[in-house]
Design an enzyme around this catalytic site. Structure first.
Site, short mmCIF file in Angstrom:
data_model
loop_
_atom_site.label_atom_id
_atom_site.label_comp_id
_atom_site.label_asym_id
_atom_site.label_seq_id
_atom_site.Cartn_x
_atom_site.Cartn_y
_atom_site.Cartn_z
N VAL A 74 0.87 -1.19 0.00
CA VAL A 74 0.00 0.00 0.00
C VAL A 74 0.90 1.23 0.00
CG1 VAL A 74 -1.69 1.32 1.34
CG2 VAL A 74 -1.87 -1.18 1.22
N ASP A 132 -8.53 12.12 -0.30
CA ASP A 132 -7.87 13.36 0.12
C ASP A 132 -7.53 13.23 1.59
OD1 ASP A 132 -7.08 15.84 0.90
OD2 ASP A 132 -8.57 16.92 -0.31
N ASN A 160 3.88 7.45 2.52
CA ASN A 160 4.63 8.43 1.74
C ASN A 160 3.95 9.79 1.65
OD1 ASN A 160 6.52 9.28 -0.65
ND2 ASN A 160 4.43 9.43 -1.48
N TYR A 228 6.29 21.77 9.07
CA TYR A 228 6.67 20.58 8.31
C TYR A 228 7.75 19.79 9.07
CZ TYR A 228 8.70 17.83 4.45
OH TYR A 228 9.19 16.82 3.67
N LYS A 232 7.71 15.87 10.63
CA LYS A 232 8.67 14.83 10.24
C LYS A 232 9.41 14.29 11.46
CE LYS A 232 7.68 14.67 5.88
NZ LYS A 232 7.05 13.48 5.29
N VAL A 261 15.16 15.31 -3.13
CA VAL A 261 14.89 14.40 -4.25
C VAL A 261 14.17 15.23 -5.30
CG1 VAL A 261 13.61 12.34 -4.97
CG2 VAL A 261 14.66 12.39 -2.71
N SER A 263 11.45 16.50 -7.40
CA SER A 263 9.99 16.31 -7.36
C SER A 263 9.27 17.66 -7.40
CB SER A 263 9.56 15.56 -6.08
OG SER A 263 9.39 16.45 -5.00
N1 LIG Z 1 11.21 15.65 -2.58
C1 LIG Z 1 11.98 15.85 -1.55
O1 LIG Z 1 13.03 16.52 -1.66
C2 LIG Z 1 11.64 15.25 -0.22
C3 LIG Z 1 12.59 15.33 0.80
C4 LIG Z 1 12.27 14.77 2.03
C5 LIG Z 1 11.07 14.13 2.23
N2 LIG Z 1 10.15 14.08 1.22
C6 LIG Z 1 8.87 13.41 1.49
O2 LIG Z 1 8.56 12.49 0.47
C7 LIG Z 1 7.17 12.32 0.37
C8 LIG Z 1 6.73 12.43 -1.08
O3 LIG Z 1 7.10 13.69 -1.57
P1 LIG Z 1 7.36 14.01 -3.11
O4 LIG Z 1 8.60 14.83 -3.14
O5 LIG Z 1 7.30 12.78 -3.92
O6 LIG Z 1 6.15 14.99 -3.40
P2 LIG Z 1 5.16 15.14 -4.67
O7 LIG Z 1 5.89 14.77 -5.92
O8 LIG Z 1 4.57 16.47 -4.54
O9 LIG Z 1 4.08 14.01 -4.39
C9 LIG Z 1 3.17 14.11 -3.34
C10 LIG Z 1 2.14 13.01 -3.49
O10 LIG Z 1 1.22 13.11 -2.43
C11 LIG Z 1 -0.09 13.25 -2.94
N3 LIG Z 1 -0.89 14.13 -2.09
C12 LIG Z 1 -0.61 15.41 -1.75
N4 LIG Z 1 -1.59 15.89 -0.97
C13 LIG Z 1 -2.50 14.90 -0.81
C14 LIG Z 1 -3.74 14.79 -0.13
N5 LIG Z 1 -4.26 15.82 0.54
N6 LIG Z 1 -4.40 13.63 -0.17
C15 LIG Z 1 -3.91 12.59 -0.85
N7 LIG Z 1 -2.74 12.63 -1.53
C16 LIG Z 1 -2.06 13.78 -1.52
C17 LIG Z 1 0.09 13.83 -4.33
O11 LIG Z 1 -0.96 13.43 -5.20
P3 LIG Z 1 -2.31 14.24 -5.49
O12 LIG Z 1 -1.91 15.65 -5.81
O13 LIG Z 1 -2.88 13.49 -6.65
O14 LIG Z 1 -3.13 14.11 -4.27
C18 LIG Z 1 1.37 13.14 -4.78
O15 LIG Z 1 1.09 11.86 -5.29
C19 LIG Z 1 6.56 13.38 1.29
O16 LIG Z 1 6.19 12.80 2.51
C20 LIG Z 1 7.69 14.34 1.51
O17 LIG Z 1 7.57 15.02 2.73
C21 LIG Z 1 10.41 14.61 0.00
#
Ligand SMILES: NC(=O)c1ccc[n+]([C@@H]2O[C@H](COP(=O)([O-])OP(=O)(O)OC[C@H]3O[C@@H](n4cnc5c(N)ncnc54)[C@H](OP(=O)(O)O)[C@@H]3O)[C@@H](O)[C@H]2O)c1
Ligand SMILES: *[C@@H]1O[C@H](CO)[C@@H](O)[C@H](O)[C@H]1NC(C)=O
Ligand SMILES: *[C@@H]1O[C@H](CO)[C@@H](O)[C@H](O)[C@H]1NC(C)=O
Ligand SMILES: *[C@@H]1O[C@H](CO)[C@@H](O)[C@H](O)[C@H]1NC(C)=O
Length: 352
Positions: A74, A132, A160, A228, A232, A261, A263
């Site tokens: 999941v 959501d 995630n 944030y 975490k 990362v 994104s």
């Molecule tokens: N990227 C980085 O540098 C980084 C660093 C440290 C930690 N992280 C962590 O990694 C995880 C993923 O981040 P990411 O960088 O992959 O971000 P992302 O590309 O923005 O993806 C976020 C995902 O979460 C979903 N989402 C957001 N709000 C939501 C809601 N209210 N309900 C359901 N789904 C929701 C989004 O899809 P929808 O818009 O379709 O809902 C998307 O699939 C997060 O926990 C983030 O804190 C990221």
């Protein structure tokens, strides 16, 4: 004679006297020698452990969690970014996957991609739940979510889904709505999904839970992303506690300490040494399950920094130990990111 030479001559008698003292008091000198040796040995063993885990040792095989045996993975927040990669790669390892996020079209495309790219001899199923996670008060939505999980043999849960501020911002200026959403998604929803999945894992005596942590919560406090970072940090302590509760029940819980990362959330579009693509990042995570890598022996049990460059950074920051330096650096960095973000908004406003 240079300044240095004259100073050396000045101190030489004292240095010699110290030497004499050590010879006359072998107990004291032995004590300091042993202390120095132990410090050096600890440093060497730790560095060796980090290198070994990061670059050499393989992690726990995903077969332990039911890969290829009909078990499900999941993944929340899986419509894009890191979550989408987890779904794709876990499917390749032989898990059925259940993905969840708000964007129904993106999820359907992902489900089709997973099912059509599965090797013909492997029957990989995928399904999507549109959800959501910021609407925690909507009990009917949660009932629907729980209904979709019912009866599934869930081997892996990747918590995630996560939200950050749109751009770094001072706490006093952030909107109450944004702050609440961050708390609800990162903390409340994660706890709730875990509560739905973990009891089944305990009954089946196998499971893996990966919580998406961040350097801001697990390493260096993060000015201008205070809420944030706090959420975490919650995930990190939640993980260490839960991991100890269930470790003798065949279940592994880990918090993934993550730096940048590529994104939408990080707003980094080009990969670099310190900011890998989601694909390379997730590959490292799945290769290193159960190992701490860069977070080894840093007083944070079950936190892992699996991506190699993030791991080295984590290791070095803990070695230096002077957190305030990094916190101030982060403050400056975020302040610049905010300025650039505001300029971008201005440019966009002018275009219209
Ligand atoms: N990227 C980085 O540098 C980084 C660093 C440290 C930690 N992280 C962590 O990694 C995880 C993923 O981040 P990411 O960088 O992959 O971000 P992302 O590309 O923005 O993806 C976020 C995902 O979460 C979903 N989402 C957001 N709000 C939501 C809601 N209210 N309900 C359901 N789904 C929701 C989004 O899809 P929808 O818009 O379709 O809902 C998307 O699939 C997060 O926990 C983030 O804190 C990221
Ligand atoms: C989070 O959950 C707690 C406990 O169920 C609840 O009291 C709180 O209102 C929730 N917070 C948000 C922001 O949804
Ligand atoms: C990126 O995130 C912003 C808000 O954080 C959202 O409006 C936008 O749709 C996202 N872009 C993509 C490609 O998902
Ligand atoms: C959790 O931490 C403990 C103590 O360091 C360790 O023995 C165990 O292997 C760790 N488990 C995972 C899944 O990281």
């Amino acid at each position: 004679m240079s300044d240095f030479d004259s100073q050396l001559l000045h101190y030489l008698p004292q240095v010699l006297r110290t030497n004499e003292l050590l010879i006359q008091c072998p107990g004291v000198s032995l004590f300091f020698l042993a202390l120095g040796f132990l410090t050096f040995a600890k440093f060497t063993v730790k560095a060796f452990g980090v290198v070994l885990q990061t670059f050499v040792l393989p992690g726990t095989s995903l077969k332990k969690y039911g890969a290829g045996k009909g078990a499900w993975a999941v993944v929340t927040g899986a419509s894009e970014g890191i979550g989408k990669e987890f779904a794709l790669q876990l499917a390749k390892k032989g898990f059925n996957v259940l993905v969840s996020a708000r964007n129904a079209d993106a999820l359907q495309t992902l489900v089709n991609e997973i099912e059509s790219s599965a090797p013909p001899n492997k029957n990989v199923q995928a399904k999507a739940i549109v959800m959501d996670f910021s609407k925690l008060s909507d009990e009917s939505e949660w009932k629907r979510f729980e209904g979709a999980l019912e009866g599934l043999d869930i081997g892996v849960l990747v918590n995630n889904v996560g939200k950050s501020h749109r751009a770094p911002i001072y706490f006093t200026e952030a909107s109450t709505q944004e702050i609440e959403d961050i708390l609800t998604i990162n903390v409340n929803a994660t706890v709730r999904v875990t509560k739905m999945v973990l009891p089944g894992m305990v009954n089946r005596k196998r499971g893996l839970i990966l919580n998406m942590g961040s350097f801001s919560g697990t390493g260096i406090a993060s000015p201008m992303l205070a809420t944030y970072a706090g959420t975490k940090s919650f995930l990190s302590t939640f993980t260490s506690s839960l991991a100890e509760e269930v470790k003798h029940k065949g279940i592994d819980v880990q918090c993934l300490n993550t730096y940048f990362v590529v994104s939408n959330m990080s707003q980094i579009r080009k990969s670099s040494i310190t900011a890998p693509t989601p694909k390379n990042y997730v590959r490292a995570v799945l290769q290193k399950v159960g190992l701490a890598c860069g977070a080894l022996w840093t007083g944070r049990p079950n936190v892992s920094t699996p991506y190699w460059s993030h791991g080295i950074l984590d290791y070095l920051m803990n070695l230096i130990g002077w957190k305030m330096v990094f916190i101030r650096y982060t403050h400056g960095l975020h302040s610049n990111i905010r300025k650039r973000y505001l300029r971008k908004l201005e440019r966009e406003a002018k275009k219209q």
